[in-house]
Design a protein around this motif. Structure first.
Motif, PDB file in Angstrom:
ATOM      1  N   PHE A 241      61.187  37.282  59.802  1.00  0.00           N
ATOM      2  CA  PHE A 241      61.161  35.910  59.315  1.00  0.00           C
ATOM      3  C   PHE A 241      62.540  35.562  58.799  1.00  0.00           C
ATOM      4  N   SER A 242      63.076  34.435  59.230  1.00  0.00           N
ATOM      5  CA  SER A 242      64.372  33.980  58.736  1.00  0.00           C
ATOM      6  C   SER A 242      64.317  32.479  58.466  1.00  0.00           C
ATOM      7  N   GLY A 243      64.796  32.104  57.274  1.00  0.00           N
ATOM      8  CA  GLY A 243      64.912  30.689  56.974  1.00  0.00           C
ATOM      9  C   GLY A 243      66.045  30.046  57.733  1.00  0.00           C
ATOM     10  N   GLY A 244      67.039  30.871  58.119  1.00  0.00           N
ATOM     11  CA  GLY A 244      68.162  30.410  58.925  1.00  0.00           C
ATOM     12  C   GLY A 244      68.128  31.031  60.302  1.00  0.00           C
ATOM     13  N   ASP A 245      69.306  31.380  60.823  1.00  0.00           N
ATOM     14  CA  ASP A 245      69.402  31.951  62.175  1.00  0.00           C
ATOM     15  C   ASP A 245      68.913  33.398  62.192  1.00  0.00           C
ATOM     16  N   PHE A 246      68.489  33.814  63.376  1.00  0.00           N
ATOM     17  CA  PHE A 246      68.119  35.212  63.624  1.00  0.00           C
ATOM     18  C   PHE A 246      68.872  35.674  64.854  1.00  0.00           C
ATOM     19  N   LYS A 247      69.764  36.672  64.647  1.00  0.00           N
ATOM     20  CA  LYS A 247      70.609  37.159  65.742  1.00  0.00           C
ATOM     21  C   LYS A 247      70.521  38.671  65.835  1.00  0.00           C
ATOM     22  N   VAL A 248      70.420  39.174  67.066  1.00  0.00           N
ATOM     23  CA  VAL A 248      70.369  40.611  67.307  1.00  0.00           C
ATOM     24  C   VAL A 248      71.299  40.953  68.461  1.00  0.00           C
ATOM     25  N   GLU A 249      72.111  42.009  68.276  1.00  0.00           N
ATOM     26  CA  GLU A 249      72.932  42.555  69.343  1.00  0.00           C
ATOM     27  C   GLU A 249      72.702  44.055  69.415  1.00  0.00           C
ATOM     28  N   ALA A 250      72.367  44.565  70.598  1.00  0.00           N
ATOM     29  CA  ALA A 250      72.178  46.004  70.821  1.00  0.00           C
ATOM     30  C   ALA A 250      72.115  46.237  72.319  1.00  0.00           C
ATOM     31  N   ASN A 251      72.146  47.498  72.733  1.00  0.00           N
ATOM     32  CA  ASN A 251      71.984  47.787  74.162  1.00  0.00           C
ATOM     33  C   ASN A 251      70.628  47.327  74.662  1.00  0.00           C
ATOM     34  N   THR A 252      69.571  47.612  73.897  1.00  0.00           N
ATOM     35  CA  THR A 252      68.233  47.092  74.187  1.00  0.00           C
ATOM     36  C   THR A 252      67.646  46.508  72.917  1.00  0.00           C
ATOM     37  N   VAL A 253      66.866  45.432  73.071  1.00  0.00           N
ATOM     38  CA  VAL A 253      66.270  44.732  71.933  1.00  0.00           C
ATOM     39  C   VAL A 253      64.790  44.513  72.214  1.00  0.00           C
ATOM     40  N   ASP A 254      63.958  44.837  71.216  1.00  0.00           N
ATOM     41  CA  ASP A 254      62.513  44.624  71.321  1.00  0.00           C
ATOM     42  C   ASP A 254      62.033  44.041  69.992  1.00  0.00           C
ATOM     43  N   VAL A 255      61.547  42.793  70.024  1.00  0.00           N
ATOM     44  CA  VAL A 255      61.076  42.099  68.831  1.00  0.00           C
ATOM     45  C   VAL A 255      59.620  41.714  69.040  1.00  0.00           C
ATOM     46  N   SER A 256      58.740  42.164  68.151  1.00  0.00           N
ATOM     47  CA  SER A 256      57.311  41.862  68.308  1.00  0.00           C
ATOM     48  C   SER A 256      57.006  40.417  67.961  1.00  0.00           C
ATOM     49  N   SER A 257      57.552  39.913  66.845  1.00  0.00           N
ATOM     50  CA  SER A 257      57.333  38.519  66.463  1.00  0.00           C
ATOM     51  C   SER A 257      58.502  38.040  65.624  1.00  0.00           C
ATOM     52  N   ALA A 258      58.849  36.761  65.802  1.00  0.00           N
ATOM     53  CA  ALA A 258      59.958  36.170  65.061  1.00  0.00           C
ATOM     54  C   ALA A 258      59.615  34.740  64.690  1.00  0.00           C
ATOM     55  N   ASN A 259      59.733  34.434  63.402  1.00  0.00           N
ATOM     56  CA  ASN A 259      59.576  33.074  62.895  1.00  0.00           C
ATOM     57  C   ASN A 259      60.930  32.655  62.351  1.00  0.00           C
ATOM     58  N   VAL A 260      61.584  31.717  63.031  1.00  0.00           N
ATOM     59  CA  VAL A 260      63.008  31.456  62.798  1.00  0.00           C
ATOM     60  C   VAL A 260      63.213  30.009  62.380  1.00  0.00           C
ATOM     61  N   GLY A 261      63.857  29.819  61.223  1.00  0.00           N
ATOM     62  CA  GLY A 261      64.130  28.475  60.736  1.00  0.00           C
ATOM     63  C   GLY A 261      65.380  27.857  61.322  1.00  0.00           C
ATOM     64  N   GLY A 262      66.217  28.650  61.981  1.00  0.00           N
ATOM     65  CA  GLY A 262      67.425  28.161  62.635  1.00  0.00           C
ATOM     66  C   GLY A 262      67.398  28.489  64.108  1.00  0.00           C
ATOM     67  N   ASP A 263      68.518  29.034  64.622  1.00  0.00           N
ATOM     68  CA  ASP A 263      68.615  29.416  66.024  1.00  0.00           C
ATOM     69  C   ASP A 263      68.238  30.886  66.208  1.00  0.00           C
ATOM     70  N   LEU A 264      67.775  31.200  67.408  1.00  0.00           N
ATOM     71  CA  LEU A 264      67.434  32.566  67.792  1.00  0.00           C
ATOM     72  C   LEU A 264      68.393  33.046  68.871  1.00  0.00           C
ATOM     73  N   SER A 265      68.915  34.272  68.719  1.00  0.00           N
ATOM     74  CA  SER A 265      69.769  34.869  69.738  1.00  0.00           C
ATOM     75  C   SER A 265      69.466  36.349  69.853  1.00  0.00           C
ATOM     76  N   LEU A 266      68.967  36.771  71.024  1.00  0.00           N
ATOM     77  CA  LEU A 266      68.753  38.178  71.335  1.00  0.00           C
ATOM     78  C   LEU A 266      69.694  38.521  72.483  1.00  0.00           C
ATOM     79  N   ASP A 267      70.638  39.414  72.237  1.00  0.00           N
ATOM     80  CA  ASP A 267      71.703  39.686  73.204  1.00  0.00           C
ATOM     81  C   ASP A 267      71.785  41.192  73.444  1.00  0.00           C
ATOM     82  N   THR A 268      71.491  41.622  74.664  1.00  0.00           N
ATOM     83  CA  THR A 268      71.566  43.048  74.981  1.00  0.00           C
ATOM     84  C   THR A 268      72.816  43.335  75.795  1.00  0.00           C
ATOM     85  N   LYS A 269      73.379  44.519  75.576  1.00  0.00           N
ATOM     86  CA  LYS A 269      74.631  44.893  76.221  1.00  0.00           C
ATOM     87  C   LYS A 269      74.434  45.778  77.445  1.00  0.00           C
ATOM     88  N   ALA A 270      73.310  46.516  77.488  1.00  0.00           N
ATOM     89  CA  ALA A 270      73.147  47.468  78.592  1.00  0.00           C
ATOM     90  C   ALA A 270      71.683  47.729  78.925  1.00  0.00           C
TER      91      ALA A 270
END
Length: 308
Positions: A241-270
């Motif tokens: 849960f984020s009142g603002g932005d939620f950003k993730v950077e990793a080779n792999t990303v797995d998010v079960s649930s996200a409640n985001v008050g701003g922007d969402l960014s899931l960025d995988t590298k590999a």
């Protein structure tokens, strides 16, 4: 025992010091400096209570151990050129400070409490704290080992850190801060639950993965702020849960649930990016070098999905 508000107990030895119950002071006045001060090559105390001033314990070449210690109107300090152990509770109205240096400089503390100030813990080869409650800031660090925290509370900021390429950071129960909560891990960051009430949650583990305990997911909440996660191989998160932005950077990303008050960014590298459920007030970006998988996404702003 030394009775009287201005009375002190000072013990200095070139060898080891072993004490049972030590008390000093009386009444409700506050005096400057140490009211109980104990120094020796090694120090072992069953109980020490300073009523009007500071409590200070220093082991110059060995272990510093106390079962229960309190500085009712001052700071509580323990240091050692070696390990430091708090088997019961160490408390103070001022700063509670626990420092272990040297090749055997680890900190093991059961309960640390500061009723009107902060808590600082540093263990050269590791720091493990079962419970910490700081009126202001909480900081736990290790230069060469792991940082392990059971339950932590900070009135202002909370910071847990190990150096790159050294130890991991674990929160086995929960960490709650009144402002920001920051984890800087030299290895993996295994976080059962991290909450920031008015500030951001920031997780940096560029040399390791971010997850919960024992392969579970990390539960991250920034009630009024942003959640920012940077990991190496993988990030296993949720719920978030984020009142603002939620950003993730990793080779792999797995998010079960996200409640985001701003922007969402899931960025995988590999690898792959997975979002099972997402509710986003702003824009959404899911960018994967491998597969991009979304179960349900409700994005008020633009939603962009890319896969490699």
């Amino acid at each position: 025992a030394a009775v009287g508000a201005d009375k002190r107990v000072i013990v200095q030895s070139g060898g080891s010091v072993m004490l049972g119950t030590v008390t000093a002071g009386s009444g409700a006045t506050t005096i400057p400096g140490e009211q109980i001060g104990v120094t020796g090559q090694s120090v072992d105390i069953t109980s020490a209570v300073a009523t009007n001033g500071a409590l200070s314990i220093d082991a110059t070449n060995g272990i510093a151990r106390i079962a229960n210690g309190a500085a009712q109107r001052g700071s509580a300090n323990m240091s050692a050129n070696g390990p430091v152990e708090v088997t019961g509770e160490l408390s103070g109205s001022g700063l509670v400070r626990v420092i272990a240096t040297g090749p055997a400089g680890s900190v093991t503390a059961n309960r640390l409490i500061s009723s009107a100030n902060g808590i600082t813990v540093a263990g050269n080869t590791g720091a493990s704290v079962t419970f910490a409650d700081a009126n202001t800031s909480l900081g736990i660090a290790s230069a060469q080992g792991n940082v392990v925290l059971g339950t932590g509370k900070a009135g202002t900021t909370a910071t847990l850190s190990t150096l790159p390429g050294t130890g991991m950071v674990q929160v086995t129960q929960d960490l709650t801060s009144g402002q920001s909560a920051t984890v800087n891990s030299g290895g993996n960051a295994e976080l059962a639950k991290v909450t920031a009430t008015t500030g951001n949650v920031t997780i940096n583990a560029l040399n390791g993965s971010v997850s919960g305990i024992g392969g579970a997911r990390a539960n991250l909440t920034a009630t009024a702020g942003a959640v920012d996660v940077k990991a190496g191989p993988s990030a296993l998160l949720g719920p978030v849960f984020s009142g603002g932005d939620f950003k993730v950077e990793a080779n792999t990303v797995d998010v079960s649930s996200a409640n985001v008050g701003g922007d969402l960014s899931l960025d995988t590298k590999a690898g792959n990016a997975t979002l099972t459920t997402g509710t986003v007030t702003g824009a959404s970006l899911v960018k994967a070098s491998g597969d991009a998988t979304i179960g349900t996404l409700n994005s008020v702003g633009a939603a962009t999905l890319t896969a490699g």
